[in-house]
Design a protein around this motif. Structure first.
Motif, short mmCIF file in Angstrom:
data_model
loop_
_atom_site.label_atom_id
_atom_site.label_comp_id
_atom_site.label_asym_id
_atom_site.label_seq_id
_atom_site.Cartn_x
_atom_site.Cartn_y
_atom_site.Cartn_z
N LYS A 59 0.78 -1.17 0.10
CA LYS A 59 -0.10 0.04 -0.03
C LYS A 59 0.79 1.39 -0.09
CE LYS A 59 -4.09 -1.95 2.10
NZ LYS A 59 -4.54 -2.40 0.90
N ASN A 60 0.46 2.22 -0.76
CA ASN A 60 1.21 3.54 -0.49
C ASN A 60 0.75 4.52 0.60
OD1 ASN A 60 -1.12 5.11 -1.59
ND2 ASN A 60 -0.64 4.64 -3.74
N GLY A 61 1.49 5.53 0.56
CA GLY A 61 1.23 6.30 1.57
C GLY A 61 -0.15 6.82 1.65
N TYR A 62 -0.70 7.04 0.55
CA TYR A 62 -2.17 7.62 0.51
C TYR A 62 -2.99 6.54 1.22
CZ TYR A 62 -0.35 11.04 -2.98
OH TYR A 62 0.47 11.92 -3.71
N GLU A 63 -2.78 5.29 0.74
CA GLU A 63 -3.81 4.04 1.25
C GLU A 63 -3.54 3.86 2.74
OE1 GLU A 63 -3.97 1.54 -2.95
OE2 GLU A 63 -1.86 1.54 -1.76
N VAL A 64 -2.39 4.02 2.97
CA VAL A 64 -2.16 3.75 4.48
C VAL A 64 -2.98 4.94 5.12
CG1 VAL A 64 -0.21 3.82 6.50
CG2 VAL A 64 0.23 2.49 4.29
N CYS A 65 -2.69 6.11 4.82
CA CYS A 65 -3.38 7.31 5.44
C CYS A 65 -4.96 7.04 5.65
CB CYS A 65 -3.03 8.40 4.92
SG CYS A 65 -3.91 9.91 5.60
N ALA A 66 -5.50 6.40 4.63
CA ALA A 66 -6.84 6.31 4.27
C ALA A 66 -7.40 5.30 5.34
CB ALA A 66 -7.43 5.82 2.82
N HIS A 67 -6.63 4.04 5.63
CA HIS A 67 -6.83 3.19 6.18
C HIS A 67 -6.82 3.51 7.65
CE1 HIS A 67 -6.73 -1.12 7.74
NE2 HIS A 67 -5.95 -0.51 8.80
N ILE A 68 -5.99 4.22 7.95
CA ILE A 68 -5.87 4.72 9.41
C ILE A 68 -6.89 5.72 9.75
CG2 ILE A 68 -4.38 6.13 10.80
CD1 ILE A 68 -1.90 5.41 9.62
N ARG A 69 -7.39 6.54 8.68
CA ARG A 69 -8.86 7.36 8.93
C ARG A 69 -9.95 6.56 9.33
NH1 ARG A 69 -6.00 10.24 10.80
NH2 ARG A 69 -4.58 11.82 9.85
N LYS A 70 -10.00 5.34 8.68
CA LYS A 70 -11.23 4.56 8.77
C LYS A 70 -10.98 3.68 10.36
CE LYS A 70 -11.95 4.13 3.93
NZ LYS A 70 -11.29 3.15 2.96
N HIS A 71 -9.88 3.75 10.92
CA HIS A 71 -9.82 3.11 12.24
C HIS A 71 -10.86 3.50 13.15
CE1 HIS A 71 -7.99 1.20 15.61
NE2 HIS A 71 -7.39 0.25 14.99
N PRO A 72 -11.69 2.73 13.72
CA PRO A 72 -12.79 3.15 14.78
C PRO A 72 -12.00 3.87 16.09
CG PRO A 72 -12.68 0.62 14.88
CD PRO A 72 -11.68 1.12 13.60
N ALA A 73 -10.89 3.46 16.58
CA ALA A 73 -10.41 3.96 17.98
C ALA A 73 -9.23 4.77 17.49
CB ALA A 73 -9.98 2.85 18.79
N LEU A 74 -8.49 4.61 16.45
CA LEU A 74 -7.39 5.54 16.02
C LEU A 74 -7.27 6.47 14.91
CD1 LEU A 74 -4.95 2.47 17.20
CD2 LEU A 74 -5.69 4.22 18.40
N GLY A 75 -8.61 6.56 14.47
CA GLY A 75 -8.81 7.28 13.18
C GLY A 75 -8.27 8.89 13.06
N GLU A 76 -8.01 9.37 14.41
CA GLU A 76 -7.43 10.60 14.58
C GLU A 76 -5.96 10.75 14.42
OE1 GLU A 76 -9.46 13.34 14.20
OE2 GLU A 76 -10.95 11.93 13.90
N THR A 77 -5.25 9.59 14.43
CA THR A 77 -3.97 9.64 14.77
C THR A 77 -3.17 10.50 13.42
OG1 THR A 77 -3.76 7.39 15.48
CG2 THR A 77 -1.75 8.11 14.46
N PRO A 78 -2.41 11.57 13.73
CA PRO A 78 -1.75 12.35 12.54
C PRO A 78 -0.97 11.23 11.82
CG PRO A 78 -1.36 13.35 14.76
CD PRO A 78 -1.63 11.72 15.06
N VAL A 79 -1.13 11.81 10.49
CA VAL A 79 -0.39 11.09 9.30
C VAL A 79 0.28 12.13 8.54
CG1 VAL A 79 -0.29 9.60 7.30
CG2 VAL A 79 -2.01 9.10 9.47
N VAL A 80 1.87 12.11 8.47
CA VAL A 80 2.46 13.02 7.50
C VAL A 80 2.89 12.04 6.25
CG1 VAL A 80 4.60 14.11 7.34
CG2 VAL A 80 3.24 14.19 9.75
N LEU A 81 2.61 12.46 5.11
CA LEU A 81 3.17 12.08 3.85
C LEU A 81 4.40 12.25 3.63
CD1 LEU A 81 -0.19 12.22 1.75
CD2 LEU A 81 0.55 10.10 3.16
N LEU A 82 5.11 11.49 3.24
CA LEU A 82 6.71 11.92 3.00
C LEU A 82 6.96 11.82 1.23
CD1 LEU A 82 8.68 9.82 5.45
CD2 LEU A 82 8.04 11.99 5.61
N LEU A 83 7.39 12.76 0.57
CA LEU A 83 7.35 12.84 -0.81
C LEU A 83 8.97 12.98 -1.03
CD1 LEU A 83 6.01 15.91 -2.17
CD2 LEU A 83 4.83 14.87 -0.15
#
Length: 128
Positions: A59-83
């Motif tokens: 999974k790329n960074g965008y997909e990892v981020c989207a997965h985290i956002r859908k997490h019921p308990a941890l969806g607010e975890t900050p995600v910084v994309l590296l490019l």
């Protein structure tokens, strides 16, 4: 307890640089080299912040981020994309995935530390 940062990047150089950047002992660093491992490790360690490369195996960074956002308990975890400096960055996809911020490699170590500290402070400070 020290904040835990999960780094997902397939570059050993970036893993080493980020590890050295946060080697002062104020943070705990966990590194994985692909997006699928990042998702597994995210569930396991429940980090305080995720750094995810937009181009990596699995999974790329965008997909990892989207997965985290859908997490019921941890969806607010900050995600910084590296490019990378020459990577095509898709602002719309980053926004849609729910990225907290992005930073371009190579970055100044202090710029990354400042970004991480500010995002962690925003999460730990409840809105007025």
């Amino acid at each position: 307890m020290k904040p835990v940062i999960l780094l997902a990047d397939d570059s050993p150089t970036i893993q080493r640089l980020v590890g050295q950047t946060f080697a002062d002992g104020n943070f705990e660093m966990i590194s994985v080299s692909n997006g699928d491992a990042a998702i597994r490790k995210f569930e396991e360690v429940q980090p305080d912040l995720v750094l995810a490369d937009i181009y990596m195996p699995g999974k790329n960074g965008y997909e990892v981020c989207a997965h985290i956002r859908k997490h019921p308990a941890l969806g607010e975890t900050p995600v910084v994309l590296l490019l990378g400096a020459f990577d095509a960055f898709d602002e719309a996809t980053a926004t849609q995935a729910g990225a907290s911020a992005h930073i371009t490699k190579p970055f100044e170590p202090q710029a990354l530390v400042s970004l991480v500290v500010s995002l962690l402070a925003a999460v730990s400070t409840p809105p007025p």
